[in-house]
Design an enzyme around this catalytic site. Structure first.
Site, PDB file in Angstrom:
ATOM      1  N   CYS A  53     -54.393  30.448 -22.275  1.00 43.92           N
ATOM      2  CA  CYS A  53     -54.401  30.696 -20.827  1.00 43.92           C
ATOM      3  C   CYS A  53     -55.624  31.494 -20.399  1.00 43.92           C
ATOM      4  CB  CYS A  53     -53.127  31.410 -20.427  1.00 43.92           C
ATOM      5  SG  CYS A  53     -52.834  32.912 -21.345  1.00 43.92           S
ATOM      6  N   GLU A  61     -46.434  33.791 -15.856  1.00 47.40           N
ATOM      7  CA  GLU A  61     -47.772  33.850 -16.468  1.00 47.40           C
ATOM      8  C   GLU A  61     -48.279  32.416 -16.509  1.00 47.40           C
ATOM      9  OE1 GLU A  61     -49.023  36.732 -17.320  1.00 47.40           O
ATOM     10  OE2 GLU A  61     -47.221  37.952 -17.197  1.00 47.40           O
ATOM     11  N   TRP A  83     -46.079  26.047 -25.776  1.00 49.47           N
ATOM     12  CA  TRP A  83     -46.397  25.696 -27.159  1.00 49.47           C
ATOM     13  C   TRP A  83     -47.688  26.309 -27.663  1.00 49.47           C
ATOM     14  CZ3 TRP A  83     -51.114  23.710 -26.411  1.00 49.47           C
ATOM     15  CH2 TRP A  83     -51.368  23.062 -25.198  1.00 49.47           C
ATOM     16  N   ASN A  84     -48.533  26.826 -26.745  1.00 56.69           N
ATOM     17  CA  ASN A  84     -49.910  27.106 -27.180  1.00 56.69           C
ATOM     18  C   ASN A  84     -50.036  28.352 -28.056  1.00 56.69           C
ATOM     19  OD1 ASN A  84     -49.359  28.675 -24.901  1.00 56.69           O
ATOM     20  ND2 ASN A  84     -51.517  28.840 -24.394  1.00 56.69           N
ATOM     21  N   GLY A 106     -46.356  29.303 -18.649  1.00 59.38           N
ATOM     22  CA  GLY A 106     -46.641  27.866 -18.674  1.00 59.38           C
ATOM     23  C   GLY A 106     -47.540  27.485 -17.528  1.00 59.38           C
ATOM     24  N   PRO A 133     -37.768  27.850 -26.008  1.00 62.85           N
ATOM     25  CA  PRO A 133     -39.171  27.621 -26.378  1.00 62.85           C
ATOM     26  C   PRO A 133     -39.563  26.166 -26.102  1.00 62.85           C
ATOM     27  CG  PRO A 133     -37.838  28.499 -28.206  1.00 62.85           C
ATOM     28  CD  PRO A 133     -36.894  28.005 -27.161  1.00 62.85           C
TER      29      PRO A 133
HETATM   30  P1  NAD Z   1     -45.400  23.651 -18.945  1.00 65.56           P
HETATM   31  O1  NAD Z   1     -45.229  24.371 -17.668  1.00 65.56           O
HETATM   32  O2  NAD Z   1     -45.332  22.182 -18.930  1.00 65.56           O
HETATM   33  O3  NAD Z   1     -44.284  24.114 -20.029  1.00 65.56           O
HETATM   34  C1  NAD Z   1     -44.065  25.456 -20.348  1.00 65.56           C
HETATM   35  C2  NAD Z   1     -42.586  25.640 -20.665  1.00 65.56           C
HETATM   36  O4  NAD Z   1     -41.814  25.317 -19.520  1.00 65.56           O
HETATM   37  C3  NAD Z   1     -42.066  24.737 -21.790  1.00 65.56           C
HETATM   38  O5  NAD Z   1     -41.108  25.434 -22.543  1.00 65.56           O
HETATM   39  C4  NAD Z   1     -41.399  23.606 -21.028  1.00 65.56           C
HETATM   40  O6  NAD Z   1     -40.384  22.963 -21.753  1.00 65.56           O
HETATM   41  C5  NAD Z   1     -40.827  24.357 -19.848  1.00 65.56           C
HETATM   42  N1  NAD Z   1     -40.592  23.527 -18.671  1.00 65.56           N
HETATM   43  C6  NAD Z   1     -41.258  22.413 -18.276  1.00 65.56           C
HETATM   44  N2  NAD Z   1     -40.736  21.944 -17.123  1.00 65.56           N
HETATM   45  C7  NAD Z   1     -39.728  22.784 -16.781  1.00 65.56           C
HETATM   46  C8  NAD Z   1     -38.810  22.836 -15.695  1.00 65.56           C
HETATM   47  N3  NAD Z   1     -38.834  21.919 -14.718  1.00 65.56           N
HETATM   48  N4  NAD Z   1     -37.913  23.840 -15.666  1.00 65.56           N
HETATM   49  C9  NAD Z   1     -37.890  24.770 -16.636  1.00 65.56           C
HETATM   50  N5  NAD Z   1     -38.728  24.775 -17.693  1.00 65.56           N
HETATM   51  C10 NAD Z   1     -39.638  23.789 -17.758  1.00 65.56           C
HETATM   52  O7  NAD Z   1     -46.749  24.178 -19.530  1.00 65.56           O
HETATM   53  P2  NAD Z   1     -47.505  23.682 -20.848  1.00 65.56           P
HETATM   54  O8  NAD Z   1     -48.314  22.517 -20.459  1.00 65.56           O
HETATM   55  O9  NAD Z   1     -46.572  23.544 -21.948  1.00 65.56           O
HETATM   56  O10 NAD Z   1     -48.418  24.946 -21.152  1.00 65.56           O
HETATM   57  C11 NAD Z   1     -49.735  25.005 -20.764  1.00 65.56           C
HETATM   58  C12 NAD Z   1     -49.900  25.825 -19.504  1.00 65.56           C
HETATM   59  O11 NAD Z   1     -49.412  27.140 -19.725  1.00 65.56           O
HETATM   60  C13 NAD Z   1     -51.351  25.994 -19.115  1.00 65.56           C
HETATM   61  O12 NAD Z   1     -51.502  25.796 -17.745  1.00 65.56           O
HETATM   62  C14 NAD Z   1     -51.665  27.430 -19.473  1.00 65.56           C
HETATM   63  O13 NAD Z   1     -52.703  27.998 -18.758  1.00 65.56           O
HETATM   64  C15 NAD Z   1     -50.360  28.087 -19.258  1.00 65.56           C
HETATM   65  N6  NAD Z   1     -50.231  29.313 -20.071  1.00 65.56           N
HETATM   66  C16 NAD Z   1     -50.324  30.521 -19.449  1.00 65.56           C
HETATM   67  C17 NAD Z   1     -50.258  31.697 -20.185  1.00 65.56           C
HETATM   68  C18 NAD Z   1     -50.356  33.055 -19.513  1.00 65.56           C
HETATM   69  O14 NAD Z   1     -50.022  34.042 -20.129  1.00 65.56           O
HETATM   70  N7  NAD Z   1     -50.797  33.136 -18.267  1.00 65.56           N
HETATM   71  C19 NAD Z   1     -50.105  31.644 -21.565  1.00 65.56           C
HETATM   72  C20 NAD Z   1     -50.031  30.397 -22.179  1.00 65.56           C
HETATM   73  C21 NAD Z   1     -50.084  29.240 -21.406  1.00 65.56           C
END
Ligand code: NAD
Length: 538
Positions: free
Chosen positions: A309, A275, A178-179, A253, A203
């Site tokens: 991130c 990522e 979402w970020n 994520g 998404p």
């Molecule tokens: P998250 O892992 O909870 O969710 C990210 C995505 O994964 C969402 O679409 C969510 O619905 C999905 N998801 C959640 N559980 C899942 C599962 N069991 N199976 C499949 N999909 C699943 O992360 P968040 O809290 O939404 O995002 C924040 C994190 O993302 C932070 O740790 C941040 O550092 C990281 N991030 C990294 C980058 C990068 O490019 N390295 C960019 C943006 C965010």
């Protein structure tokens, strides 16, 4: 644009749900959002509500996909991909260039939708669409360099003719957070499409409309709609069937979810790029330009309210300039403006959710309870909106505090003093992450030397993260638990291809000929290997 709150004014309406309260209203016109949500493949008849984090105002009811819907989305994508893979690279590149112009043309609308759904400041929303434009242009202009088949030397000069092709994987699954809901929904998919793949994207639930607007723009740019399928629902429910069906997964994520996804991909022996999170350091060397470092560090720490991130959560500052730097950094941070608005007037928007607010509050309270000092911020701002939190600087953070090594993913940065640079590098490299690092110094050469010792996938000098993030030819991604694989550059597109080598043998075969025995053939081969080595051939 048919959003109800065009840029320029704060949102005024209350949080009641218009489905149940006729006096209430949506943050975006229902006709507008329904036009977007019809793109979701959903037969469940169920919806999930989305509220704006700016003020709790309802945004839309988003149709949810079932496991069967996900399978159908993959099947449709697979059918469409076959025709798509037969189109020319020129045709696909032209669509990317049209997308480039479209996102710039429709920037007001894109910023509004991002702002309503994520609550970020408009300047941060703008950077998302700028990044999509940069990505589209970079891959369109470099398509042939990455994807053209190439001749490579064969086993025997002139006798073994070898070509290497890059074939599309097929259907790529994208799971995005979402970020940065616009760029992270699109930027990984654009090279996948260019390489001849179709995409099924899931998404994050909070920012579906932004991702759907991306899908609409792709269609308007000339991409066939069937090659970009969108599904919606909780990741733990529809993530597994998505991973079961596709040929490659691109995930952005958290590290915890990334590990789950890597396991599911491993079970199917399909590739994935991950990522993930970071605990990103900046080193401010003794010869840094103090004001420039203070400005860059504030931007690096508090862009998108720290929900980025690559944003900075640890600042290592040389003893010699520590006091001067801290005075300027604190002053800049305290001067930042916060607010719930879609216009350009504020420096920082809101956190996206109650969960985010809870994490940030818990990290700061834990640090303060264990002795950390708050130099700026350190409190929520419910007067501005439900999830606002001030940009916060902590001093005296120690390893027993949660925010020492765990990612906060919010506007909280800890200051540490260092005496010698080797010690600063060692402390910056501590922990399990390795996403992004930065160095401020007026001696570019020395900073570049030091950068090679930082265990991060990207290192920016005299900038927090923008220089690498905006340089599309440079691969971007994490070392250690910050991820696997890279977006951007050649790596960012070749991950979506399978390499195929085609060798044509002429004249002699790879085995005894002209009546030679195996032993004679081995001797003849030995002579030719020695000759080729003498000639310096690879
Ligand atoms: P998250 O892992 O909870 O969710 C990210 C995505 O994964 C969402 O679409 C969510 O619905 C999905 N998801 C959640 N559980 C899942 C599962 N069991 N199976 C499949 N999909 C699943 O992360 P968040 O809290 O939404 O995002 C924040 C994190 O993302 C932070 O740790 C941040 O550092 C990281 N991030 C990294 C980058 C990068 O490019 N390295 C960019 C943006 C965010």
């Amino acid at each position: 644009m048919s959003a109800q709150n065009p840029a320029g004014g704060p949102l005024l309406h209350g949080p009641a749900d218009p489905e149940h309260d006729p006096r209430a209203s949506y943050a975006l016109e229902p006709g507008y959002t329904q036009n977007l949500t019809r793109r979701i493949l959903s037969t469940t008849g169920t919806t999930a509500p989305v509220e704006s984090p700016l003020n709790g105002q309802p945004v839309a009811h988003v149709p949810q996909s079932s496991e069967a819907d996900v399978r159908e989305a993959v099947a449709r994508a697979r059918r469409a991909q076959e025709a798509w893979a037969r189109t020319s690279l020129a045709e696909r590149s032209a669509a990317l260039l049209r997308l480039h112009d479209l996102v710039l043309d429709r920037q007001d609308e894109i910023c509004d939708v991002i702002g309503v759904e994520s609550g970020k400041a408009r300047k941060d929303a703008f950077l998302e669409l700028a990044h999509v434009a940069l990505t589209a242009r970079y891959y369109a202009r470099t398509a042939h360099a990455h994807l053209d088949s190439r001749r490579v030397p064969g086993m025997f000069p002139a006798l073994t003719h070898v070509e290497v092709h890059h074939l599309p994987k097929g259907v790529v699954g994208i799971i995005s957070p979402w970020n940065y809901p616009f760029t992270l929904a699109l930027c990984d998919g654009l090279p996948a499409l260019l390489a001849g793949n179709a995409v099924v994207i899931k998404p994050d639930a909070q920012t579906m409309l932004t991702a759907l607007l991306g899908a609409e723009l792709l269609e308007q740019a000339g991409f066939p709609p069937e090659i970009w399928q969108v599904v919606a629902g909780p990741g733990r429910d529809i993530g597994p069937p998505l991973i079961q069906g596709v040929d490659y997964v691109c995930f952005t994520g958290s590290t915890a979810t990334g590990k789950l996804i890597a396991g599911q991909c491993a079970d199917r022996l399909i590739g994935c790029s991950l990522e993930l999170g970071g605990k990103n350091p900046i080193l401010i060397l003794r010869d840094a330009a103090v004001e420039k470092a203070a400005e860059g560090t504030a931007r690096a720490s508090f862009s998108n309210a720290g929900q980025l991130c690559v944003s900075t959560e640890r600042l290592f500052v040389a003893d010699q300039i520590y006091d001067r730097f801290v005075e300027r950094f604190v002053a800049r941070t305290k001067a930042m403006t916060l607010g719930a608005t879609l216009d350009w007037s504020v420096d920082m928007g809101t956190l996206i959710s109650a969960d985010q607010l809870e994490t940030v509050t818990a990290h700061v309270e834990d640090a303060v309870a264990k002795g950390a000092r708050v130099l700026a911020g350190g409190r929520a701002r419910p007067d501005l909106g439900p999830y606002f939190y001030e940009p916060t600087i902590l001093e005296g953070v120690t390893p027993d505090m949660t925010c020492f090594g765990h990612e906060t993913f919010g506007p909280v940065v800890a200051l540490y003093r260092f005496h010698d640079e080797a010690d600063a590098v060692a402390r910056a490299n501590a922990g399990q992450y390795g996403l992004n690092g930065s160095i401020y110094s007026q001696d570019g050469g020395r900073a570049r030397q030091l950068a090679r010792q930082i265990k991060c996938g990207t290192v920016n000098i005299n900038e927090g993260f923008g220089s690498t993030f905006g340089s599309l030819a440079a691969p971007m991604g994490g070392m250690r638990e910050s991820g696997m694989g890279r977006r951007q550059g050649s790596e960012g597109i070749l991950r979506y291809t399978d390499t195929q080598s085609v060798a044509t043998q002429r004249g002699v075969r790879i085995g005894p000929s002209f009546g030679l025995s195996q032993e004679q053939y081995a001797k003849a081969l030995t002579v030719s290997l020695r000759v080729l080595n003498k000639l310096g051939r690879a």
